[in-house]
Design a protein around this motif. Sequence first.
Motif, PDB file in Angstrom:
ATOM      1  N   LEU A  62       0.798  -0.878   0.075  1.00 43.85           N
ATOM      2  CA  LEU A  62      -0.294   0.210  -0.099  1.00 43.85           C
ATOM      3  C   LEU A  62       0.711   1.143  -0.179  1.00 43.85           C
ATOM      4  O   LEU A  62       1.337   1.539   0.849  1.00 43.85           O
ATOM      5  CB  LEU A  62      -0.621   0.221   0.976  1.00 43.85           C
ATOM      6  N   VAL A  63       0.555   2.581  -1.315  1.00 44.26           N
ATOM      7  CA  VAL A  63       1.327   3.285  -1.067  1.00 44.26           C
ATOM      8  C   VAL A  63       0.667   4.290  -0.561  1.00 44.26           C
ATOM      9  O   VAL A  63      -0.648   4.944  -1.458  1.00 44.26           O
ATOM     10  CB  VAL A  63       2.249   3.402  -2.637  1.00 44.26           C
ATOM     11  N   ILE A  64       1.157   5.128   0.241  1.00 43.12           N
ATOM     12  CA  ILE A  64      -0.145   6.193   0.840  1.00 43.12           C
ATOM     13  C   ILE A  64       1.146   7.486   0.448  1.00 43.12           C
ATOM     14  O   ILE A  64       1.909   8.189   0.536  1.00 43.12           O
ATOM     15  CB  ILE A  64      -0.488   6.018   2.121  1.00 43.12           C
ATOM     16  N   LEU A  65      -0.252   8.831  -0.448  1.00 40.67           N
ATOM     17  CA  LEU A  65       0.764   9.878  -0.829  1.00 40.67           C
ATOM     18  C   LEU A  65      -0.333  10.941  -0.128  1.00 40.67           C
ATOM     19  O   LEU A  65      -1.348  10.790  -0.116  1.00 40.67           O
ATOM     20  CB  LEU A  65       0.433  10.177  -2.708  1.00 40.67           C
ATOM     21  N   THR A  66       0.507  12.358   0.083  1.00 34.69           N
ATOM     22  CA  THR A  66      -0.300  13.386   0.618  1.00 34.69           C
ATOM     23  C   THR A  66       0.328  14.553   0.239  1.00 34.69           C
ATOM     24  O   THR A  66       1.201  14.967  -0.500  1.00 34.69           O
ATOM     25  CB  THR A  66      -0.078  13.436   1.893  1.00 34.69           C
ATOM     26  N   GLY A  67      -0.572  15.261  -0.539  1.00 28.30           N
ATOM     27  CA  GLY A  67      -0.396  17.248  -0.877  1.00 28.30           C
ATOM     28  C   GLY A  67      -0.414  16.434  -2.364  1.00 28.30           C
ATOM     29  O   GLY A  67      -0.198  15.748  -3.111  1.00 28.30           O
ATOM     30  N   GLY A  68      -0.099  17.931  -2.763  1.00 21.62           N
ATOM     31  CA  GLY A  68      -0.628  17.718  -4.287  1.00 21.62           C
ATOM     32  C   GLY A  68      -1.989  17.083  -5.183  1.00 21.62           C
ATOM     33  O   GLY A  68      -2.257  16.766  -6.951  1.00 21.62           O
ATOM     34  N   LEU A  69      -2.694  17.399  -4.982  1.00 20.93           N
ATOM     35  CA  LEU A  69      -4.292  17.326  -5.388  1.00 20.93           C
ATOM     36  C   LEU A  69      -5.303  19.068  -6.138  1.00 20.93           C
ATOM     37  O   LEU A  69      -6.453  18.290  -6.906  1.00 20.93           O
ATOM     38  CB  LEU A  69      -5.192  16.611  -4.671  1.00 20.93           C
ATOM     39  N   GLY A  70      -4.636  19.525  -5.165  1.00 23.06           N
ATOM     40  CA  GLY A  70      -4.855  21.089  -5.354  1.00 23.06           C
ATOM     41  C   GLY A  70      -5.532  21.078  -7.599  1.00 23.06           C
ATOM     42  O   GLY A  70      -4.784  20.564  -7.859  1.00 23.06           O
ATOM     43  N   PRO A  71      -5.540  22.851  -7.700  1.00 18.11           N
ATOM     44  CA  PRO A  71      -5.608  22.923  -8.966  1.00 18.11           C
ATOM     45  C   PRO A  71      -4.443  24.188 -10.207  1.00 18.11           C
ATOM     46  O   PRO A  71      -4.385  24.226 -11.348  1.00 18.11           O
ATOM     47  CB  PRO A  71      -7.284  24.136  -8.904  1.00 18.11           C
ATOM     48  N   THR A  72      -3.594  23.556  -9.079  1.00 16.17           N
ATOM     49  CA  THR A  72      -2.172  24.658  -9.616  1.00 16.17           C
ATOM     50  C   THR A  72      -1.236  23.679 -10.500  1.00 16.17           C
ATOM     51  O   THR A  72      -1.638  22.857 -10.068  1.00 16.17           O
ATOM     52  CB  THR A  72      -1.272  25.373  -8.427  1.00 16.17           C
ATOM     53  N   ASP A  73      -0.648  24.854 -11.462  1.00 14.32           N
ATOM     54  CA  ASP A  73       0.154  24.053 -11.987  1.00 14.32           C
ATOM     55  C   ASP A  73       1.620  22.712 -11.338  1.00 14.32           C
ATOM     56  O   ASP A  73       1.540  22.147 -11.671  1.00 14.32           O
ATOM     57  CB  ASP A  73       1.685  24.700 -13.021  1.00 14.32           C
ATOM     58  N   ASP A  74       1.875  23.051 -10.095  1.00 18.81           N
ATOM     59  CA  ASP A  74       2.410  22.182  -9.824  1.00 18.81           C
ATOM     60  C   ASP A  74       1.229  20.981  -7.938  1.00 18.81           C
ATOM     61  O   ASP A  74       2.379  19.783  -8.105  1.00 18.81           O
ATOM     62  CB  ASP A  74       3.755  22.796  -8.178  1.00 18.81           C
ATOM     63  N   ASP A  75       0.690  21.165  -8.707  1.00 16.70           N
ATOM     64  CA  ASP A  75      -0.939  19.597  -8.679  1.00 16.70           C
ATOM     65  C   ASP A  75      -0.170  18.352  -9.219  1.00 16.70           C
ATOM     66  O   ASP A  75      -1.309  18.690 -10.352  1.00 16.70           O
ATOM     67  CB  ASP A  75      -1.630  20.192  -7.640  1.00 16.70           C
ATOM     68  N   ILE A  76       0.748  17.508  -8.908  1.00 11.77           N
ATOM     69  CA  ILE A  76       1.229  16.975  -9.866  1.00 11.77           C
ATOM     70  C   ILE A  76       0.461  15.272  -9.866  1.00 11.77           C
ATOM     71  O   ILE A  76       1.098  14.304 -10.323  1.00 11.77           O
ATOM     72  CB  ILE A  76       1.652  16.595 -10.975  1.00 11.77           C
ATOM     73  N   THR A  77      -0.055  15.081  -8.488  1.00 11.37           N
ATOM     74  CA  THR A  77      -0.070  14.075  -7.854  1.00 11.37           C
ATOM     75  C   THR A  77      -0.501  13.099  -9.039  1.00 11.37           C
ATOM     76  O   THR A  77      -0.145  11.969  -9.134  1.00 11.37           O
ATOM     77  CB  THR A  77      -0.478  13.843  -6.824  1.00 11.37           C
ATOM     78  N   LYS A  78      -2.037  13.066  -8.789  1.00 11.33           N
ATOM     79  CA  LYS A  78      -3.023  11.942  -9.627  1.00 11.33           C
ATOM     80  C   LYS A  78      -2.440  11.857 -10.680  1.00 11.33           C
ATOM     81  O   LYS A  78      -2.724  11.253 -11.463  1.00 11.33           O
ATOM     82  CB  LYS A  78      -4.181  12.624  -9.967  1.00 11.33           C
ATOM     83  N   GLU A  79      -1.964  13.516 -11.633  1.00 13.66           N
ATOM     84  CA  GLU A  79      -1.221  12.735 -13.057  1.00 13.66           C
ATOM     85  C   GLU A  79       0.062  12.080 -12.555  1.00 13.66           C
ATOM     86  O   GLU A  79      -0.075  11.580 -14.148  1.00 13.66           O
ATOM     87  CB  GLU A  79      -0.711  14.471 -13.957  1.00 13.66           C
ATOM     88  N   ALA A  80       0.589  11.935 -12.545  1.00 16.21           N
ATOM     89  CA  ALA A  80       2.008  11.344 -11.703  1.00 16.21           C
ATOM     90  C   ALA A  80       1.656   9.432 -11.844  1.00 16.21           C
ATOM     91  O   ALA A  80       1.792   8.667 -11.890  1.00 16.21           O
ATOM     92  CB  ALA A  80       2.520  11.886 -10.503  1.00 16.21           C
ATOM     93  N   MET A  81       0.537   9.484 -10.949  1.00 10.51           N
ATOM     94  CA  MET A  81      -0.008   8.122 -10.502  1.00 10.51           C
ATOM     95  C   MET A  81      -0.792   7.891 -11.863  1.00 10.51           C
ATOM     96  O   MET A  81      -0.405   6.314 -12.604  1.00 10.51           O
ATOM     97  CB  MET A  81      -1.794   8.348  -9.243  1.00 10.51           C
ATOM     98  N   ALA A  82      -1.691   8.612 -12.785  1.00 12.53           N
ATOM     99  CA  ALA A  82      -1.777   7.758 -14.081  1.00 12.53           C
ATOM    100  C   ALA A  82      -0.800   7.936 -14.824  1.00 12.53           C
ATOM    101  O   ALA A  82      -1.021   6.972 -16.026  1.00 12.53           O
ATOM    102  CB  ALA A  82      -3.232   9.030 -14.810  1.00 12.53           C
ATOM    103  N   SER A 125     -13.217   7.907  -5.613  1.00 11.52           N
ATOM    104  CA  SER A 125     -13.017   8.540  -4.694  1.00 11.52           C
ATOM    105  C   SER A 125     -13.403   8.220  -3.242  1.00 11.52           C
ATOM    106  O   SER A 125     -14.464   7.818  -2.933  1.00 11.52           O
ATOM    107  CB  SER A 125     -13.864   9.688  -6.068  1.00 11.52           C
ATOM    108  N   PHE A 126     -13.696   9.963  -2.369  1.00 14.22           N
ATOM    109  CA  PHE A 126     -13.652  10.125  -1.352  1.00 14.22           C
ATOM    110  C   PHE A 126     -14.469  10.831  -1.058  1.00 14.22           C
ATOM    111  O   PHE A 126     -13.171  12.272  -0.852  1.00 14.22           O
ATOM    112  CB  PHE A 126     -12.288   9.638  -0.201  1.00 14.22           C
ATOM    113  N   PRO A 134     -11.517  15.619  -3.930  1.00 15.66           N
ATOM    114  CA  PRO A 134     -11.468  13.980  -2.996  1.00 15.66           C
ATOM    115  C   PRO A 134     -10.142  13.866  -3.070  1.00 15.66           C
ATOM    116  O   PRO A 134      -9.454  13.671  -3.744  1.00 15.66           O
ATOM    117  CB  PRO A 134     -12.264  13.547  -3.932  1.00 15.66           C
ATOM    118  N   ALA A 135     -10.244  12.877  -2.410  1.00 14.12           N
ATOM    119  CA  ALA A 135      -9.121  11.669  -2.185  1.00 14.12           C
ATOM    120  C   ALA A 135      -9.908  10.247  -2.987  1.00 14.12           C
ATOM    121  O   ALA A 135     -10.367  10.380  -2.945  1.00 14.12           O
ATOM    122  CB  ALA A 135      -8.833  11.198  -0.803  1.00 14.12           C
TER     123      ALA A 135
END
Length: 202
Positions: A62-82, A125-126, A134-135
């Motif tokens: 299980l990999v838990i990430l926090t941060g980078g879910l917002g609307p700015t250009d540097d919020d790229i966590t979900k993009e990186a996951m994809a 989504s949560f 959402p998470a």
Amino acid sequence: MKAGIFLVGTELLNGATIDTNSIYIAEELNKYGIEIEFKMTVRDVMDEIVKALKYAKKNVDLVILTGGLGPTDDDITKEAMAKFLKKKLIIDEKEKAELLKKYKSYGNLNKTNFKEVEKPEGAISFKNDVGMAPAVYIDGLVAFPGFPNELKNKNIIGFRVEVPFGMRIVQGYVIDTFEKYEGKTDISNFKYIKKAIQIKEM
């Protein structure tokens, strides 16, 4: 079951922000006997997040990430996951409608805010009643907002997800009960969940 924690945010490495999220996450995981193999902080850089995910998936369940879910250009966590999972980013229309409802009182919604409800195709989504994004959970990866009050939001922690086996997310990280399979969605995540808990008939 082994877990790894990733804190995403350049501000955590340049001293602008102090990490408290990993302490909270560790305390919650300890309640369920989940071993934490590592904690890592990564910058808001696509290749670095993807590289970290590759390392994590080879070593933990299980990999838990926090941060980078917002609307700015540097919020790229979900993009990186994809990118790591080789999946496209999608927007669920119900989640988009919920976001519009939240922003209605602010009156300053723009197209970049829709990024907050993007997620890799197939992700669960949560609901986040404290903030906007959402998470999300998919294939052993779970990403939570970086703001501590959102991470601890009661509607993310313990939120019930209507999926096969009626998976209940306990403290946002582990799934503890299963109900009758209804064939409504993909069950590829089951192999990770099964390791975490004892299955009981409802």
